[in-house]
Design a protein around this motif. Structure first.
Motif, mmCIF file in Angstrom:
data_model
loop_
_atom_site.group_PDB
_atom_site.id
_atom_site.type_symbol
_atom_site.label_atom_id
_atom_site.label_comp_id
_atom_site.label_asym_id
_atom_site.label_seq_id
_atom_site.Cartn_x
_atom_site.Cartn_y
_atom_site.Cartn_z
ATOM 1 N N THR B 67 0.598 -1.081 0.004
ATOM 2 C CA THR B 67 -0.123 -0.356 -0.327
ATOM 3 C C THR B 67 0.763 1.120 0.031
ATOM 4 O OG1 THR B 67 -1.210 -1.200 1.492
ATOM 5 C CG2 THR B 67 -1.715 1.199 1.276
ATOM 6 N N ASP B 193 -6.494 -0.921 -4.186
ATOM 7 C CA ASP B 193 -5.758 -0.977 -3.625
ATOM 8 C C ASP B 193 -6.827 -2.402 -2.730
ATOM 9 O OD1 ASP B 193 -4.094 -2.166 -1.489
ATOM 10 O OD2 ASP B 193 -4.450 -0.098 0.046
ATOM 11 N N GLU B 194 -6.312 -3.762 -3.031
ATOM 12 C CA GLU B 194 -7.294 -4.904 -3.033
ATOM 13 C C GLU B 194 -9.181 -3.869 -3.426
ATOM 14 O OE1 GLU B 194 -6.367 -6.154 1.279
ATOM 15 O OE2 GLU B 194 -3.608 -5.335 0.971
HETATM 16 MG MG LIG Z 1 -2.675 -2.399 2.256
#
Ligand SMILES: [Mg+2]
Ligand SMILES: Nc1ncnc2c1ncn2[C@@H]1O[C@H](COP(=O)(O)OP(=O)(O)OP(=O)(O)O)[C@@H](O)[C@H]1O
Lengths: 288, 272
Positions: B67, B193-194
């Motif tokens: 991240t 992000d995911e």
């Molecule tokens: Mg992360």
């Protein structure tokens, strides 16, 4: 053994809770009983809308409109001054200020909240009142405006600290989401933070104003205390609270004047109650 | 393991790169990047290039710096008060330090893990960023919203209910709504992000489909905790561990014969 202890503590807390409710109800009933008695002497509409407050003349004239207007004028003025400054200050503290300035400001505001209102009133009397008098070339500086400015100082700590909390509790990802879309800092504040915190900020404003309406000492000292119909923010006024504080001592128990002061208490109570409930509604809007 | 669709995709991608000659097809060039949060050394000496119109997958265990790496690319890390960095990140030859953050973030959009729908209508959710950047013309807005929703493969599902609240959409639809909102400000790069961490398999598949199609126009960086997802959609995959970039290679190579033992271990661990 443990069980008995639990039981006793539980009951004790229960009694404390009940007691506080009991006292509130008692006070309220007393207020109602004494206040409503005034309507034996004067009709409700005459009381609320009468333009003359001469409680000790013969026959007494008990119209509280000038007092209500006095309260509203002072409060409105205080709101106009304190809301933009207070909310602006909260935004600055929560979003913009560097850590050091933030700490200093917060300490300063807490200090402001800790100043007793008499002291504020006293300071206002010797500094603000002459200032207002000179700037506007008035015969006296004891005006609604002076009261408004002074009360704005009292409302500000409440507004700042609650609005600041509201801004802090905006989820971090809202802010990041706005930044990630290319928003500037100001756009993020204006378009994301403020709308997201709006209910908390409204509650802050309501509680700040609630404090202003109930304030007595400072207004009594610097608004001039003239129970006349105000014609501008620069005329002397007298508020509901100041009237009670000033006249309760000299009113004969059981006289119409005495009952009228209690009735003013009811009016004040109703106003504060409405403001508090509105604030509460805004504060808890999100949780529901 | 390696699916046939992927091979086609790679071939397709190779062609795209020939067409796209901006700075030799390199979008981001990252050199010796170090990032700290206070005393935490979150990224260590990371160097890599991100090519235009590729999907770069980033995998690695929790706290490995994925991240942080992603948020470096649009300078979202700058919001953390204790953030410090060393090294160089270039977006098409410009050091991103020298690009105004809000312009950089317009060029490099981001989609977060949880769909961040606003309490507005579907239309207004998509138009949000565009409006913020000053577009007021109704027609223009409408076109942009329609175009973005189509690109995010959501248009057919919502075209008759644009004025309904965005909260009425399913999680997967909301995530594609967020993709549409990001697309609407016309970025060059999209960071994910995911994006599927909260979605069911079918919604996940739809978001993945959208991503694969999007790379024709955009460069995509996808951080994911789901190793299989990286295998399915990314062209190249980067493996992060404890803030270090251990290995970066074509996805097939990473998943069939990684050079580093640790990569192998992580992938197997996840599959085992
Ligand atoms: Mg992360
Ligand atoms: N804003 C921040 N402040 C302090 N430390 C941070 C911050 N952001 C990240 N870190 C730290 O940096 C390290 C890398 O975090 P990062 O979020 O990049 O990991 P990740 O690979 O995305 O993990 P996950 O898979 O759990 O999302 C962690 O040790 C984390 O605690």
């Amino acid at each position: 053994m443990q069980k008995i202890k639990e039981f006793i503590i539980e009951k004790f807390i229960f009694i404390c809770g009940i007691a506080s409710i009991f006292f509130v109800v008692l006070i309220f009933l007393f207020l109602l009983k004494e206040g409503l008695a005034v309507f034996k002497f004067v009709k409700p509409l005459e009381f609320l809308l009468g333009k003359n407050w001469y409680p000790i003349s013969e026959p007494a004239q008990l119209g509280i409109l000038p007092l209500v207007l006095g309260s509203l004028l002072v409060t409105l003025g205080a709101a106009v001054i304190s809301i933009p400054i207070g909310v602006g200050c909260a935004i600055y503290i929560a979003e913009i200020a560097p850590l050091k300035i933030k700490e200093t400001l917060k300490a300063g505001i807490e200090l402001l909240a800790a100043i007793p209102s008499v002291v504020l009133g006293f300071i206002g009397m010797v500094t603000l009142v002459p200032l207002v008098k000179n700037i506007f070339h008035l015969p006296t500086g004891l005006t609604a405006l002076s009261g408004s400015i002074m009360l704005a100082f009292m409302a500000m700590p409440t507004i700042v600290s609650i609005a600041e909390d509201a801004l802090y509790s905006v989820p971090k990802n809202y802010k990041e989401g706005a930044f990630a879309l290319g928003a500037t800092h100001w756009q993020t504040i204006w378009r994301v933070m403020l709308p997201a915190a709006s209910s908390g900020i409204l509650a802050a404003v309501m509680l700040g104003i609630g404090r202003v309406i109930g304030e007595t000492m400072a207004v009594m000292m610097i608004t001039g205390n003239a129970a006349i119909m105000p014609n501008s923010i620069l005329s002397p006024v007298r508020t509901l609270t100041a009237t009670i504080a000033a006249e309760m001592g000299e009113a004969v128990v059981g006289s119409e004047h005495y009952f009228a002061l209690f009735a003013i208490g009811i009016v004040l109570f109703v106003i504060s109650f409405i403001i508090n409930v509105t604030a509460d509604l805004f504060l808890h809007k999100d949780q529901k | 393991m390696v699916n046939p669709v992927r091979n086609n995709k790679l071939a397709e991608n190779a062609k795209m790169k020939d067409k796209n000659t901006i700075s030799n097809g390199v979008k981001f060039a990252i050199k010796n990047l170090d990032i700290w949060f206070g005393t935490i050394h979150a990224l260590k000496q990371v160097s890599m290039e991100i090519e235009a119109n590729e999907i770069l997958g980033a995998i690695g265990p929790s706290s490995s710096g994925k991240t942080t790496f992603l948020r470096m690319l649009n300078r979202l890390n700058d919001l953390s008060p204790n953030f410090r960095m060393n090294g160089e990140v270039k977006l098409e030859n410009d050091n991103i330090k020298n690009i105004d953050a809000q312009f950089l973030r317009k060029r490099v959009g981001m989609v977060f893990a949880l769909p961040l729908s606003l309490p507005l209508s579907i239309f207004d959710n998509v138009a949000y960023g565009v409006k913020m950047h000053g577009v007021k013309n109704k027609k223009l807005l409408q076109n942009k919203v329609e175009e973005s929703l189509k690109e995010a493969y959501l248009w057919d599902e919502v075209k008759d209910r644009l004025n309904e609240s965005a909260f009425k959409l399913s999680g997967g639809q909301q995530q594609r709504l967020c993709i549409a909102r990001t697309l609407a400000v016309s970025p060059e790069v999209i960071l994910f992000d995911e994006p599927c961490s909260g979605l069911d398999p079918i919604s996940t598949a739809k978001v993945e489909d959208a991503m694969v199609k999007l790379k024709q126009k955009y460069t995509i960086v996808l951080v994911t905790n789901n190793v299989k997802q990286a295998a399915r959609v990314s062209d190249r995959t980067a493996f992060f561990l404890n803030g270090e970039l251990i290995e970066l290679d074509k996805t097939e190579l990473i998943f069939t014969g990684p050079k580093d033992k640790r990569t192998d271990g992580y992938i197997r661990g996840k599959f085992g």
